[in-house]
Motif scaffolding. Structure first.
Motif, mmCIF file in Angstrom:
data_model
loop_
_atom_site.group_PDB
_atom_site.id
_atom_site.type_symbol
_atom_site.label_atom_id
_atom_site.label_comp_id
_atom_site.label_asym_id
_atom_site.label_seq_id
_atom_site.Cartn_x
_atom_site.Cartn_y
_atom_site.Cartn_z
ATOM 1 N N SER A 1 -0.214 5.094 -5.189
ATOM 2 C CA SER A 1 -0.688 6.472 -5.051
ATOM 3 C C SER A 1 -2.098 6.470 -4.478
ATOM 4 C CB SER A 1 -0.666 7.174 -6.407
ATOM 5 O OG SER A 1 -1.534 6.512 -7.316
ATOM 6 N N ARG A 2 -2.544 7.623 -4.032
ATOM 7 C CA ARG A 2 -3.837 7.698 -3.352
ATOM 8 C C ARG A 2 -4.978 7.212 -4.240
ATOM 9 N NH1 ARG A 2 -4.606 13.020 0.037
ATOM 10 N NH2 ARG A 2 -2.737 12.044 0.904
ATOM 11 N N ARG A 3 -4.909 7.469 -5.513
ATOM 12 C CA ARG A 3 -5.975 7.046 -6.433
ATOM 13 C C ARG A 3 -5.990 5.537 -6.646
ATOM 14 N NH1 ARG A 3 -5.600 10.202 -11.904
ATOM 15 N NH2 ARG A 3 -7.392 8.834 -12.266
ATOM 16 N N PRO B 1 4.692 7.443 -4.729
ATOM 17 C CA PRO B 1 4.316 8.313 -3.605
ATOM 18 C C PRO B 1 5.452 8.423 -2.594
ATOM 19 C CG PRO B 1 3.328 6.148 -3.339
ATOM 20 C CD PRO B 1 4.012 6.133 -4.677
ATOM 21 N N ARG C 1 -5.186 3.132 -4.202
ATOM 22 C CA ARG C 1 -5.118 2.403 -2.945
ATOM 23 C C ARG C 1 -6.064 1.201 -2.898
ATOM 24 N NH1 ARG C 1 -2.503 5.448 1.141
ATOM 25 N NH2 ARG C 1 -0.581 6.123 0.084
ATOM 26 N N ARG D 1 0.825 -1.213 0.000
ATOM 27 C CA ARG D 1 0.000 0.000 0.000
ATOM 28 C C ARG D 1 0.856 1.259 0.000
ATOM 29 N NH1 ARG D 1 -3.676 -3.183 3.139
ATOM 30 N NH2 ARG D 1 -2.657 -2.641 5.096
ATOM 31 N N SER D 2 2.067 1.160 0.568
ATOM 32 C CA SER D 2 2.959 2.324 0.573
ATOM 33 C C SER D 2 3.459 2.672 -0.819
ATOM 34 C CB SER D 2 4.169 2.055 1.489
ATOM 35 O OG SER D 2 3.757 1.764 2.812
ATOM 36 N N THR E 1 5.286 7.933 0.440
ATOM 37 C CA THR E 1 5.197 6.850 1.433
ATOM 38 C C THR E 1 6.130 5.696 1.063
ATOM 39 O OG1 THR E 1 3.257 6.036 0.202
ATOM 40 C CG2 THR E 1 2.850 7.368 2.175
#
Length: 301
Positions: free
Chosen positions: A162-164, A236, A166, A158-159, A238
């Motif tokens: 990107s947010r889109r 990302p 997830r 998950r890290s 993260t």
């Protein structure tokens, strides 16, 4: 009629009419002699028997805990053995060594049931190689090698999303650390795999951005072409924090089959940072060691 053709006909006529029992060839099935006995032609039958029997081979490799190096050696013996390995042995090895991870990738139920004997995107040999083989890094001259133990985590995966994206499911290994001559930091090589990459948000974003496939790099696991996620602008922050590397010192690729591989330069931790990391217990490492609900995969040779 040419001389060669005449000699060939004379040879077969003399063979069939000479002293002793008559011999005739039953093409693709066997040989029948004058006494009525039949010799089975295994090459023509297409049936695997003896050591090539899939059930026998499964029992043999189960007895040695599905040693991946032994399966590799067996697959190099002959084309038939390689076909059996690709059809049965690699799949059984993956299921035996990482049952929950494979069940999740194959879309099995939450109980971790074994997937049906079908195909998986990229193929079972590629998945098995990804589980046990660190691909190293070509640029810094780090060769690939078998790993004694690997841990694949959905939380780590998950890290890297990107947010889109997830909603995608991605397993990523902990980085395999390598010392590089003349470099102040260690190089970390990591690898992973998406579930259902063809339907994933990550692939949709890559296609939507018209990201170009890298002309120089190929997937070390299935040989397919890859996207550079750095060039596509889809790494990302993260991911850098998760790996413990400095921003801008990371590279990773995703192939069209959904395999991920990459490397990064690992930042050296100070003593205070190490104590802080050890005290943060909300990550999946703590919950899955004792059989928690996060289906991370621990793979050992």
């Amino acid at each position: 009629m040419s001389g060669g053709t005449r000699n060939t006909r004379q040879f077969f006529e003399s063979s069939s009419s000479g002293g002793g029992g008559r011999t005739s060839i039953d093409e693709g099935r066997g040989v029948r002699d004058g006494g009525g006995g039949r010799v089975a032609a295994a090459r023509g039958s297409g049936v695997n028997t003896g050591i090539l029997d899939e059930h026998v081979l499964s029992l043999v490799f189960r007895s040695i805990n599905w040693d991946p190096q032994a399966v590799c050696t067996a697959a190099c013996v002959s084309r038939r053995m390689r076909a059996v390995a690709e059809r049965v042995l690699w799949r059984e090895l993956c299921i035996s060594r990482a049952p929950r991870m494979v069940a999740s990738l194959a879309g099995a139920g939450a109980g971790g049931a074994a997937p049906p004997p079908g195909r998986i995107v990229g193929g079972w040999p590629a998945l098995a190689k990804m589980l046990f083989f660190c691909c190293g890094a070509a640029g810094p001259g780090v060769p690939g090698h078998f790993t004694r133990m690997s841990r694949f985590s959905k939380t780590s995966g998950r890290s890297f999303l990107s947010r889109r994206c997830r909603s995608d499911l991605l397993y990523v290994s902990d980085p395999c650390e390598h010392a590089v001559a003349g470099a102040g930091d260690d190089l970390g090589a990591y690898r992973g795999v998406f579930r259902g990459f063809m339907r994933s948000r990550t692939r949709a974003c890559l296609v939507g951005r018209q990201a170009a496939l890298d002309p120089r790099v190929r997937c070390p696991y299935c040989g397919a072409r890859v996207w550079s996620m750095v060039a596509a602008g889809m790494v990302p922050r993260t991911a850098w924090r998760r790996l413990g590397c400095l921003e801008g010192r990371l590279e990773y690729y995703v192939c069209v089959s959904g395999h991920l591989h990459g490397n990064c330069w690992l930042a050296r931790l100070t003593s205070s940072e190490g104590e802080h990391d050890a005290g943060s217990g909300s990550d999946s490492d703590a919950s899955t060691q004792g059989g928690g609900s996060d289906d991370d995969g621990h793979v050992a040779l």
